[in-house]
Design an enzyme around this catalytic site. Structure first.
Site, PDB file in Angstrom:
ATOM      1  N   ASP A 331      -2.382   7.112  -2.799  1.00  0.00           N
ATOM      2  CA  ASP A 331      -1.736   7.922  -1.754  1.00  0.00           C
ATOM      3  C   ASP A 331      -0.707   8.818  -2.429  1.00  0.00           C
ATOM      4  O   ASP A 331      -0.867   9.145  -3.603  1.00  0.00           O
ATOM      5  CB  ASP A 331      -1.120   7.016  -0.686  1.00  0.00           C
ATOM      6  N   HIS A 354      -2.213  11.638  -3.912  1.00  0.00           N
ATOM      7  CA  HIS A 354      -2.205  12.706  -2.918  1.00  0.00           C
ATOM      8  C   HIS A 354      -1.070  13.689  -3.138  1.00  0.00           C
ATOM      9  O   HIS A 354      -0.679  14.410  -2.227  1.00  0.00           O
ATOM     10  CB  HIS A 354      -2.124  12.112  -1.509  1.00  0.00           C
TER      11      HIS A 354
END
Length: 523
Positions: A331, A354
């Site tokens: 993430d 991310h």
């Protein structure tokens, strides 16, 4: 003859006188001595208050048999010697078990408190005992020694009554249990430090969350996808399908609530350096309600497909410095949430992951405030996003004073993103209110992308203002594949230099009639 007789007579008289005098002094001295002994014995008897029998023997039974001893002068009273320190008197000395710390030391080795370090025995109680002892000593050190593997369950190292500047020295490996019995119905954190001042976690060791058993057993609906997938495949009808997670061995079904590996709450002057956190069930390192945070020479390592495994998560924290670290996760490499201000991030390697994100903010119509954030000198490779701001419809508050500069991207899907329509649910209703975004500066962002270079999707009712771009050079990774052009919606600002590719969609100036910011948006 007569003369000789006279001389002899005279000599005899003198000798006789001398003998007589000598006998007289001897007798007199004996008499005086006898009386002195009797007086001394009587005085001693009265002083010591001895029994009559003992006094009788002393006066009569021993009288005249031995020369009396001259009494010694009475010595002055002496201060009694101080007793040796009792065991445990020195607060910095833990109980010794097989070569523990030396007396007077402020180092608390977990082995001295019963830890086995074999990776099988539960060492939770030993860690708790070591903390209880170190908590009482300022600037103490808890030593988790190298070459040992410590199995430790959920634990809270908590203040607020602990002394300041405690160091948690991790040179060995700490692993989380994989059995569901340790976690009950689920916990929000595994290792937690709360309400401390000057706490430092450092060393060359590893904190391993054993996340694989959590990722495999969690139902898909407990791990919503990052909503950025809609920007990658905007016309694809399979947005709700989650990517497959590699099959891994499981040791029983784990709770749906997954813990953060290392969390700091309500603490001042927090430092994390040197250590590596890997395979956390969820976030790796979280700071919540902290002031004065320093993270450097820090490593995060988890697979790129591990769900919701943020590298560093900041919430309600200020005066934060993150530098010289490598973050690889599933993430956001760094996630900056509401209540954060004065955050400085530089010299960080990010990927997979991310990217570095502010938000999502304003979820469930909440108010969010973020300000004065600087992200610079970053390398990103094979990430979903580069630098991103994401907010939910219906929120309020503001994000302002944001600087992204000198960002090198490589094979990044979406290097520059503002998304004020963020939603990680199946459906989200349209709402007019939004978190106000202003003063967002992008400078020196260059490299390669695989989907779209720039995506600015701002609110209809609260447009983004003062968005500036300088020296943006983004090229597609492979020219022959179709790429999306830069996208802008309700984004106002200025180009300070030509961009590659051209971002012609940016609106110059300020919005004329739309609501910019109201009383509810002020922070």
């Amino acid at each position: 003859m007569g003369g000789f007789s006279f001389k002899n007579l005279t000599l005899m008289i003198i000798i006789g006188l001398l003998i007589w005098c000598s006998n007289f002094e001897t007798c007199n001295s004996r008499r005086v001595g006898r009386h002195w002994r009797q007086r001394r014995s009587t005085a001693a008897s009265l002083y010591k208050k001895k029994s009559k029998n003992h006094s009788y023997n002393h006066q009569h039974g021993n009288a005249g048999k031995s020369k009396p001893k001259t009494p010694s002068p009475k010595a002055p009273p002496q201060t009694p010697p101080l007793p040796p320190p009792a065991a445990g008197h020195n607060k910095g000395s833990p109980p010794k078990k097989g070569g523990g710390s030396a007396p007077g030391s402020s180092v608390f080795n977990v082995l001295d408190f019963g830890a086995r370090g074999d990776g099988i025995t539960d060492d939770t109680k030993a860690f708790q005992a070591a903390w209880a002892a170190a908590c009482k000593v300022e600037a103490s050190v808890i030593n988790v020694p190298a070459k040992y593997v410590f199995l430790v369950g959920p634990i809270s190292f908590s203040g607020p009554y602990c002394q300041h500047n405690i160091v948690f020295q991790v040179d060995g490996t700490i692993i989380a249990p994989t059995g569901s019995s340790h976690w009950g119905s689920g916990l929000l954190q595994w290792l937690e430090f709360t309400k401390l001042v000057g706490i430092t976690v450092k060393g060359s060791g590893i904190i391993d969350g054993n996340g694989a058993v959590w990722w495999k057993n969690s139902p898909y609906y407990d791990d919503p996808l990052d909503d950025q997938s809609k920007l990658i495949f905007p016309s694809n009808g399979t947005l709700g399908v989650k990517p497959p997670i590699p099959v891994r061995n499981s040791l029983g079904k784990m709770p749906s609530i997954k813990p953060t590996a290392l969390r700091f709450y309500g603490s001042y002057n927090v430092t994390v350096t040197g250590i590596k956190i890997q395979n956390s069930p969820q976030c790796h390192l979280k700071f919540d309600n902290c002031i004065g945070v320093s993270v450097y020479d820090f490593t995060v390592s988890s697979p790129g497909d591990s769900p919701n495994t943020d590298g560093i998560h900041l919430q309600n924290s200020k005066d934060v410095l993150i530098r010289s670290s490598t973050l690889a996760c599933g993430d956001d490499c760094v996630s900056i949430q509401t209540g954060c201000t004065n955050v400085y991030i530089h010299n960080v390697n990010c990927g997979p992951g991310h990217g570095i994100s502010i938000g999502g903010l304003g979820k469930d119509n909440t108010k969010a405030c973020v300000s004065n954030i600087t992200v610079r000198d970053i390398n990103m490779h094979n990430t979903m996003n580069g630098v991103r701001i994401k907010t939910w419809q219906g929120g309020s508050g503001s994000v302002q004073g944001i600087q992204f500069s000198n960002i090198q991207v490589s094979e990044v899907q979406l290097p520059i993103v503002i998304d004020q329509y963020y939603c990680d649910r199946t459906t989200c209703k349209n709402q007019t209110s939004a978190v106000a975004l202003s003063g967002i500066n992008y400078e020196g962002i260059r490299g390669t992308y695989t989907v779209k270079p720039v995506h600015f999707a701002c609110s209809d009712h609260v447009p983004c203002t003062d968005v500036t771009l300088t020296n943006i050079q983004l090229k597609p990774q492979q020219e022959r594949y179709h790429m999306y052009d830069p996208f802008c919606w309700q984004t106002f600002g200025q180009l300070y230099s030509p961009t590659i590719p051209p971002v012609a969609c940016l609106l110059v100036g300020k919005p004329s009639s739309n609501k910019i910011q109201g009383d509810n948006d002020s922070c």
